[in-house]
Design a protein around this motif. Structure first.
Motif, PDB file in Angstrom:
ATOM      1  N   ARG A  90       6.491  17.887 -19.649  1.00 24.57           N
ATOM      2  CA  ARG A  90       6.371  17.319 -20.992  1.00 24.57           C
ATOM      3  C   ARG A  90       5.362  16.176 -21.034  1.00 24.57           C
ATOM      4  NH1 ARG A  90       9.861  19.561 -24.330  1.00 24.57           N
ATOM      5  NH2 ARG A  90      11.739  20.548 -23.518  1.00 24.57           N
ATOM      6  N   GLN A  91       5.192  15.456 -19.925  1.00 31.39           N
ATOM      7  CA  GLN A  91       4.234  14.365 -19.899  1.00 31.39           C
ATOM      8  C   GLN A  91       2.802  14.882 -19.952  1.00 31.39           C
ATOM      9  OE1 GLN A  91       5.103  11.435 -16.795  1.00 31.39           O
ATOM     10  NE2 GLN A  91       7.112  12.379 -16.543  1.00 31.39           N
ATOM     11  N   ARG A 109       0.855  -1.189   0.000  1.00 30.17           N
ATOM     12  CA  ARG A 109       0.000   0.000   0.000  1.00 30.17           C
ATOM     13  C   ARG A 109       0.896   1.246   0.000  1.00 30.17           C
ATOM     14  NH1 ARG A 109      -2.072  -4.210   2.520  1.00 30.17           N
ATOM     15  NH2 ARG A 109      -0.331  -4.016   3.957  1.00 30.17           N
ATOM     16  N   ILE A 110       0.732   2.079  -1.021  1.00 35.81           N
ATOM     17  CA  ILE A 110       1.603   3.241  -1.203  1.00 35.81           C
ATOM     18  C   ILE A 110       0.752   4.496  -1.333  1.00 35.81           C
ATOM     19  CG2 ILE A 110       3.395   4.307  -2.628  1.00 35.81           C
ATOM     20  CD1 ILE A 110       4.083   1.494  -3.641  1.00 35.81           C
ATOM     21  N   PHE A 111       1.089   5.529  -0.580  1.00 34.91           N
ATOM     22  CA  PHE A 111       0.546   6.871  -0.774  1.00 34.91           C
ATOM     23  C   PHE A 111       1.675   7.728  -1.339  1.00 34.91           C
ATOM     24  CE2 PHE A 111      -2.780   6.555   2.891  1.00 34.91           C
ATOM     25  CZ  PHE A 111      -3.552   5.723   2.098  1.00 34.91           C
ATOM     26  N   ALA A 112       1.425   8.426  -2.435  1.00 38.96           N
ATOM     27  CA  ALA A 112       2.466   9.248  -3.057  1.00 38.96           C
ATOM     28  C   ALA A 112       1.856  10.563  -3.532  1.00 38.96           C
ATOM     29  CB  ALA A 112       3.102   8.508  -4.236  1.00 38.96           C
ATOM     30  N   ASN A 113       2.703  11.587  -3.598  1.00 42.75           N
ATOM     31  CA  ASN A 113       2.208  12.867  -4.100  1.00 42.75           C
ATOM     32  C   ASN A 113       2.189  12.871  -5.628  1.00 42.75           C
ATOM     33  OD1 ASN A 113       4.907  13.223  -4.753  1.00 42.75           O
ATOM     34  ND2 ASN A 113       5.142  15.163  -3.687  1.00 42.75           N
ATOM     35  N   MET A 114       1.545  13.896  -6.186  1.00 42.20           N
ATOM     36  CA  MET A 114       1.348  13.965  -7.630  1.00 42.20           C
ATOM     37  C   MET A 114       2.679  13.995  -8.372  1.00 42.20           C
ATOM     38  SD  MET A 114      -1.113  16.607  -9.726  1.00 42.20           S
ATOM     39  CE  MET A 114      -0.676  17.950  -8.629  1.00 42.20           C
ATOM     40  N   SER A 115       3.676  14.653  -7.810  1.00 41.87           N
ATOM     41  CA  SER A 115       4.972  14.769  -8.477  1.00 41.87           C
ATOM     42  C   SER A 115       5.620  13.404  -8.657  1.00 41.87           C
ATOM     43  CB  SER A 115       5.891  15.691  -7.670  1.00 41.87           C
ATOM     44  OG  SER A 115       7.113  15.873  -8.331  1.00 41.87           O
ATOM     45  N   ALA A 116       5.630  12.587  -7.606  1.00 45.31           N
ATOM     46  CA  ALA A 116       6.230  11.255  -7.705  1.00 45.31           C
ATOM     47  C   ALA A 116       5.460  10.371  -8.666  1.00 45.31           C
ATOM     48  CB  ALA A 116       6.280  10.610  -6.325  1.00 45.31           C
ATOM     49  N   ILE A 117       4.129  10.469  -8.650  1.00 46.31           N
ATOM     50  CA  ILE A 117       3.304   9.616  -9.505  1.00 46.31           C
ATOM     51  C   ILE A 117       3.479   9.968 -10.972  1.00 46.31           C
ATOM     52  CG2 ILE A 117       0.910   9.080 -10.123  1.00 46.31           C
ATOM     53  CD1 ILE A 117       0.227   9.186  -7.155  1.00 46.31           C
ATOM     54  N   THR A 118       3.562  11.247 -11.280  1.00 44.53           N
ATOM     55  CA  THR A 118       3.640  11.633 -12.688  1.00 44.53           C
ATOM     56  C   THR A 118       5.028  11.507 -13.281  1.00 44.53           C
ATOM     57  OG1 THR A 118       3.957  13.956 -12.044  1.00 44.53           O
ATOM     58  CG2 THR A 118       1.696  13.238 -12.497  1.00 44.53           C
ATOM     59  N   GLN A 119       6.076  11.589 -12.442  1.00 43.39           N
ATOM     60  CA  GLN A 119       7.427  11.609 -12.990  1.00 43.39           C
ATOM     61  C   GLN A 119       8.179  10.294 -12.864  1.00 43.39           C
ATOM     62  OE1 GLN A 119       9.603  15.613 -12.403  1.00 43.39           O
ATOM     63  NE2 GLN A 119       8.343  15.427 -10.564  1.00 43.39           N
ATOM     64  N   TYR A 120       8.105   9.649 -11.713  1.00 44.30           N
ATOM     65  CA  TYR A 120       9.048   8.569 -11.411  1.00 44.30           C
ATOM     66  C   TYR A 120       8.414   7.187 -11.254  1.00 44.30           C
ATOM     67  CZ  TYR A 120      11.613  12.815 -10.209  1.00 44.30           C
ATOM     68  OH  TYR A 120      12.178  14.055 -10.250  1.00 44.30           O
ATOM     69  N   LEU A 121       7.268   7.123 -10.605  1.00 44.04           N
ATOM     70  CA  LEU A 121       6.732   5.819 -10.235  1.00 44.04           C
ATOM     71  C   LEU A 121       6.281   4.946 -11.409  1.00 44.04           C
ATOM     72  CD1 LEU A 121       4.831   6.570  -6.909  1.00 44.04           C
ATOM     73  CD2 LEU A 121       6.921   5.241  -7.231  1.00 44.04           C
ATOM     74  N   PRO A 122       5.756   5.503 -12.501  1.00 47.48           N
ATOM     75  CA  PRO A 122       5.329   4.599 -13.579  1.00 47.48           C
ATOM     76  C   PRO A 122       6.455   3.701 -14.095  1.00 47.48           C
ATOM     77  CG  PRO A 122       4.371   6.756 -13.910  1.00 47.48           C
ATOM     78  CD  PRO A 122       5.342   6.903 -12.771  1.00 47.48           C
ATOM     79  N   GLY A 123       7.582   4.287 -14.472  1.00 44.90           N
ATOM     80  CA  GLY A 123       8.692   3.489 -14.989  1.00 44.90           C
ATOM     81  C   GLY A 123       9.330   2.612 -13.938  1.00 44.90           C
ATOM     82  N   GLU A 124       9.484   3.134 -12.733  1.00 44.59           N
ATOM     83  CA  GLU A 124      10.137   2.361 -11.675  1.00 44.59           C
ATOM     84  C   GLU A 124       9.266   1.201 -11.197  1.00 44.59           C
ATOM     85  OE1 GLU A 124      12.846   6.082  -9.994  1.00 44.59           O
ATOM     86  OE2 GLU A 124      11.188   5.321  -8.780  1.00 44.59           O
ATOM     87  N   THR A 125       7.942   1.412 -11.175  1.00 43.22           N
ATOM     88  CA  THR A 125       7.048   0.326 -10.782  1.00 43.22           C
ATOM     89  C   THR A 125       7.014  -0.764 -11.844  1.00 43.22           C
ATOM     90  OG1 THR A 125       5.686   1.898  -9.536  1.00 43.22           O
ATOM     91  CG2 THR A 125       4.707  -0.231 -10.029  1.00 43.22           C
ATOM     92  N   GLN A 126       7.030  -0.377 -13.119  1.00 43.97           N
ATOM     93  CA  GLN A 126       7.078  -1.369 -14.186  1.00 43.97           C
ATOM     94  C   GLN A 126       8.342  -2.224 -14.084  1.00 43.97           C
ATOM     95  OE1 GLN A 126       5.052  -2.493 -16.401  1.00 43.97           O
ATOM     96  NE2 GLN A 126       6.563  -3.846 -17.347  1.00 43.97           N
ATOM     97  N   ALA A 127       9.474  -1.598 -13.817  1.00 45.07           N
ATOM     98  CA  ALA A 127      10.725  -2.352 -13.661  1.00 45.07           C
ATOM     99  C   ALA A 127      10.648  -3.284 -12.449  1.00 45.07           C
ATOM    100  CB  ALA A 127      11.899  -1.391 -13.509  1.00 45.07           C
ATOM    101  N   GLN A 183      -0.971  -1.215  -4.432  1.00 51.45           N
ATOM    102  CA  GLN A 183      -2.142  -0.345  -4.330  1.00 51.45           C
ATOM    103  C   GLN A 183      -1.626   1.085  -4.137  1.00 51.45           C
ATOM    104  OE1 GLN A 183      -4.334  -1.948  -1.027  1.00 51.45           O
ATOM    105  NE2 GLN A 183      -5.072  -3.719  -2.170  1.00 51.45           N
ATOM    106  N   LEU A 184      -1.768   1.921  -5.151  1.00 56.96           N
ATOM    107  CA  LEU A 184      -1.197   3.272  -5.142  1.00 56.96           C
ATOM    108  C   LEU A 184      -2.309   4.307  -5.099  1.00 56.96           C
ATOM    109  CD1 LEU A 184       1.209   5.243  -5.500  1.00 56.96           C
ATOM    110  CD2 LEU A 184       0.965   4.929  -7.970  1.00 56.96           C
ATOM    111  N   GLU A 185      -2.204   5.247  -4.165  1.00 49.88           N
ATOM    112  CA  GLU A 185      -3.157   6.349  -4.068  1.00 49.88           C
ATOM    113  C   GLU A 185      -2.409   7.677  -4.024  1.00 49.88           C
ATOM    114  OE1 GLU A 185      -6.329   6.169  -1.188  1.00 49.88           O
ATOM    115  OE2 GLU A 185      -6.065   3.998  -0.965  1.00 49.88           O
ATOM    116  N   GLU A 186      -2.972   8.667  -4.698  1.00 51.17           N
ATOM    117  CA  GLU A 186      -2.386  10.011  -4.650  1.00 51.17           C
ATOM    118  C   GLU A 186      -2.905  10.755  -3.427  1.00 51.17           C
ATOM    119  OE1 GLU A 186      -2.824  14.268  -6.859  1.00 51.17           O
ATOM    120  OE2 GLU A 186      -2.936  12.495  -8.150  1.00 51.17           O
ATOM    121  N   LYS A 187      -1.989  11.337  -2.667  1.00 53.05           N
ATOM    122  CA  LYS A 187      -2.326  12.164  -1.500  1.00 53.05           C
ATOM    123  C   LYS A 187      -1.386  13.362  -1.487  1.00 53.05           C
ATOM    124  CE  LYS A 187      -5.095   8.956   0.459  1.00 53.05           C
ATOM    125  NZ  LYS A 187      -6.541   9.135   0.707  1.00 53.05           N
ATOM    126  N   VAL A 188      -1.762  14.407  -0.775  1.00 52.92           N
ATOM    127  CA  VAL A 188      -0.860  15.542  -0.604  1.00 52.92           C
ATOM    128  C   VAL A 188       0.166  15.199   0.479  1.00 52.92           C
ATOM    129  CG1 VAL A 188      -2.502  17.260  -1.404  1.00 52.92           C
ATOM    130  CG2 VAL A 188      -2.442  16.653   1.016  1.00 52.92           C
TER     131      VAL A 188
END
Length: 316
Positions: free
Chosen positions: A248-249, A96-114, A125-130
């Motif tokens: 850019r994303q 269970r992961i809570f992450a801010n918008m910056s981490a979700i949009t920039q880093y987590l997609p590629g790193e989670t896929q790897a 289970q990833l949720e966006e929080k402030v």
């Protein structure tokens, strides 16, 4: 009475729903059965856990403490069950992961896929929080891992360095600041801003920086996402601040300018937070180790040589 997961789960459900009836309906059992479980818990601990009133229930201080502890126990039991259900298949678990918008949009997609390529039997289970909510929820065992901007929070959490954001100023093409190579934040404060929502770490940082400059932050409109912010900037409603890596994303093709901000705070560290690094599940520990390794690898990559054009404000 002996403590059992069912009683703890019902107690957590009552606390989250705010009413015993609502919790009973959600769990498909009789209201009287839930009430009996709650009374048994209070008798076991010899202290009231709930104040009952005509609007529902409110937690006592003891009830709040039990809520936080129960969540941690139930999460650990769930993780144990998932990992042991089919032990022969290898690593299993739910993180269970809570992450801010910056981490979700920039880093987590590629790193989670790897990560999934290495550990296909672990779910996330990833949720966006402030950011302020994330640290509070990690302390309360609301999630296993928190990823957000490094901010004072006052909790006893393990803090691990992650990536570093570069915050940049976005302006309309015809804005008085659009032709600058870079900017000091205080020089932008005479202009109206498009801001993020009030609890976001970026919004709090801008308010703090404006206060230190003895200038007001003129927020004309506030939005909840980077793409909405940049669309408002393109429409001429103001200027805004977003992470460079997210631009850019989200806004490819928009007619806006991007200016580096010279202030030191514009280099914003992101951190990974866990309640206790030695007590998180094996699946969560594997994910934390993977994120740290990915972050370190990106920092050690050779920098691309920048041309004179690349140092100027970007038209995207």
């Amino acid at each position: 009475m002996k403590l059992d997961p069912t009683s703890l789960r019902l107690f957590v459900r009552v606390a989250e729903m705010g009413t015993i009836t609502g919790a009973a309906d959600a769990e498909f059992i009789a209201t009287s059965a839930v009430s009996k479980r709650l009374s048994e818990l209070e008798a076991h601990f010899s202290t009231p856990l709930l104040h009952r009133n005509n609007r529902g229930v409110e937690l006592t201080p003891a009830g709040n403490a039990l809520l936080h502890l129960s969540r941690g126990v139930l999460h650990n039991l769930e993780d144990l069950d998932l990992q042991m259900r089919d032990y022969t298949s290898g690593e299993r678990g739910i993180i269970r992961i809570f992450a801010n918008m910056s981490a979700i949009t920039q880093y987590l997609p590629g790193e989670t896929q790897a990560f999934f390529e290495k550990h296909p039997d672990i779910g996330v289970q990833l949720e966006e929080k402030v950011s302020p909510v994330i640290t509070r929820e990690i302390m309360a065992n609301g999630a296993d891992i928190g990823i957000c901007a490094k901010l004072p929070h006052g909790y006893d959490l393990a803090e691990l360095p992650y990536h570093t954001d570069e915050l940049v100023l976005v302006t309309p093409l015809n804005h008085p600041l659009a032709n600058r190579d870079a900017i000091d934040f205080r020089d932008s404060l005479e202009h109206a801003y498009v801001g993020l929502h009030s609890s976001s770490a970026i919004n709090l940082q801008l308010l703090k920086a404006a206060s230190l400059a003895n200038r007001p932050l003129r927020l004309r409109i506030q939005v909840t996402s980077y793409d909405a912010l940049c669309l408002m900037v393109q429409a001429g409603l103001g200027i805004g601040v977003v992470p460079r890596g997210a631009i850019r994303q989200y806004v490819g093709g928009l007619q806006v300018r991007v200016l580096p901000i010279r202030d030191d705070w514009a280099k914003r560290p992101l951190c990974i937070y866990v309640n206790n690094i030695d007590r998180i599940s094996m699946a969560a520990r594997l994910f934390v180790d993977h994120l740290i390794e990915s972050s370190n690898n990106s920092k050690h990559q050779p920098a691309v040589e920048k041309s004179e054009k690349a140092l100027k404000p970007l038209l995207i």
